[in-house]
Design an enzyme around this catalytic site. Structure first.
Site, PDB file in Angstrom:
ATOM      1  N   HIS A  69       0.989  -1.244  -0.034  1.00  0.00           N
ATOM      2  CA  HIS A  69      -0.007   0.027  -0.209  1.00  0.00           C
ATOM      3  C   HIS A  69       0.948   1.302   0.087  1.00  0.00           C
ATOM      4  O   HIS A  69       2.053   1.327   0.428  1.00  0.00           O
ATOM      5  CB  HIS A  69      -0.791   0.050   1.333  1.00  0.00           C
ATOM      6  CG  HIS A  69      -1.961  -1.015   1.024  1.00  0.00           C
ATOM      7  ND1 HIS A  69      -3.351  -0.769   0.880  1.00  0.00           N
ATOM      8  CD2 HIS A  69      -1.807  -2.475   1.198  1.00  0.00           C
ATOM      9  CE1 HIS A  69      -4.057  -1.653   0.813  1.00  0.00           C
ATOM     10  NE2 HIS A  69      -3.437  -2.898   0.948  1.00  0.00           N
ATOM     11  N   CYS A 121      -8.847   4.059   3.299  1.00  0.00           N
ATOM     12  CA  CYS A 121     -10.054   4.785   3.672  1.00  0.00           C
ATOM     13  C   CYS A 121      -9.961   6.202   3.066  1.00  0.00           C
ATOM     14  O   CYS A 121      -9.283   6.830   3.462  1.00  0.00           O
ATOM     15  CB  CYS A 121      -9.953   4.516   5.229  1.00  0.00           C
ATOM     16  SG  CYS A 121     -11.535   5.479   5.610  1.00  0.00           S
TER      17      CYS A 121
END
Lengths: 309, 309
Positions: free
Chosen positions: B207, B238
């Protein structure tokens, strides 16, 4: 991996890409904070004609004001021609940056001259700067590809580097103006320059147009680059066309280096604060990550085996 | 560098991070296009409880529909427990992905079990899957750091890898769930896994929370990783908290690989089109670059010396 030097170019490469002109006082605030954060060099502006680039019109004033102050970082200025050199010498710039584009099309658009003519001219100007007792860094722009021409022959790039070396100019920046670089290419180019002369101080200036910016920066560091040019928040490129991007974000690179125990002398919180202010000023998200996320809380640094070899 | 396999996880890791539920027909359109673009694997969904994660509630339906079709890519599904395995077997998933978090805190939050207990359970479940004739990939989540615990002891990660290998599970994904990985760490971990067993098929799942995602992916590839898990447009994390980010963008990595003549079999235009549609659907810019810029026009590919060694 050597100790990597950080050259913040946001105040020049970042701000010159914005449509609006940032007030001198605002620039001074950002420059002063970054210049005292522990980064090694801050590029204050460009000695271009103010009527041609109003964003840089206060460059002489900025240097005059900053010359009266004391900051941790060396302050650099970009010079495009003899007139710019005169101005830089007059306001006492210690580190003068100049360059030539390896792309003939890009060179003619910027200077009206072929790469060959521009190289002769920039070398003469650089030597004047050295004779005046200043440190001079010379760059090869569009070294990894050109937005106009596409691929640029590697031999053209190395010919310019060789011309710099023959003139005794050994601080050399390979600039990825269009963001075409990829890691394998950057690694090879840095290695080739160091094969020509292991004493060269190689700087990498990489724009993140296609998402490979940080990977190319790591490749440059692994290959022996001494300095990386970065921009606060990753500011740069043209915000109105998507096909352009800024340099790798200063705080993202410093955060990455600090993850392996490097450059702990740089105050990351200061860099994050400046990038937050820059983003707030322009009223948009900048490409940088760490100014949004904050630093990873755990401060454990990795062992030497993590160094990028 | 080996031929790198691309495992598109956007439909699972990307969509499960979004607040809203994407209609099955929309998911099918994106999955079908990516699955025929030339990427090797597409992760369709997660066999989690639909009431716990409504974004993934149609995973069984998606597989039932796609099972009647023929696509170039292998379709994978994420399984968290025995019940999930039953469902995956029932709908004929060929590549089943399972994992354990190296972070005890993360493991207990996700599974109610310690890492040690979860490892025993996941290995037993994985072996069931293999006995049922399916291909199973096992992962170590939070392998490079944890959003709750911070640094994760490298020995914990390698102990899980060793347990997988002892059980005969040799397709192993190192997952950077929190985005804490940095290139030197990723390089070293991939090398260590391959030292334990050179035949392991190592996948990296990175990520881009702190801007090092693509640099870490290149480090993984240089160290011998066989596959990279990526997300269309870099979707994931998110969107409501900045401290989370998606995987490296599929089209950015494929574009980078194609710059050196690799994976020219993948239709980049299709990937760019899907990411544009995903961004349009969510009504915001995604982290990916190439879906915004388009590919570099010049198609000249670099020589073998550009390969990432």
């Amino acid at each position: 991996m050597k100790q990597i030097l950080i050259h913040e170019v946001g105040p020049r490469d970042g701000l010159q890409a914005e449509a609006g002109v940032v007030p001198t006082e605002v620039k001074l605030d950002w420059i002063r904070r970054v210049a005292d954060s522990g980064v090694d060099i801050v590029q204050v502006g460009s000695f271009v004609r103010g009527d041609k680039m109003p964003q840089m019109a206060d460059t002489d004033d900025l240097f005059r004001i900053l010359a009266k102050e004391s900051h941790r970082a060396v302050l650099s200025g970009l010079v495009l021609n003899e007139k710019g050199l005169e101005r830089a010498l007059e306001v006492g710039v210690q580190l003068i940056c100049m360059g030539v584009s390896a792309s003939d099309t890009h060179s003619r658009k910027n200077t009206g001259m072929s790469t060959e003519d521009a190289t002769r001219r920039i070398i003469a100007t650089a030597l004047e700067g050295k004779q005046a007792g200043r440190t001079v860094q010379v760059s090869v722009q569009s070294a990894f590809g050109c937005g106009f021409e596409g691929a640029i022959d590697e031999a053209r790039v190395m010919d310019i580097v060789s011309a710099y070396l023959e003139a005794g100019l050994t601080s050399i920046s390979l600039a990825d103006t269009a963001g075409h670089a990829h890691p394998g290419q950057v690694r090879r180019y840095v290695q080739k320059v160091l094969e020509l002369d292991p004493t060269v101080e190689v700087t990498a200036h990489i724009h993140d147009t296609y998402g490979l910016g940080m990977a190319s920066v790591y490749a440059a560091m692994e290959a022996g680059a001494k300095a990386i040019e970065t921009s606060f928040g990753g500011l740069g490129g043209c915000p109105f066309t998507k096909v352009a991007a800024g340099n790798v974000a200063t705080e993202d690179l410093v955060h990455g280096l600090q993850r392996t125990g490097k450059r702990l002398d740089i105050d990351l919180a200061t860099l994050i604060g400046v990038s937050k202010d820059v983003a707030r000023y322009f009223g948009r998200d900048l490409p940088g990550c760490v100014y949004k996320t904050g630093a990873i809380l755990e401060k454990r640094t990795e062992s030497a085996t993590d160094e990028h070899r």
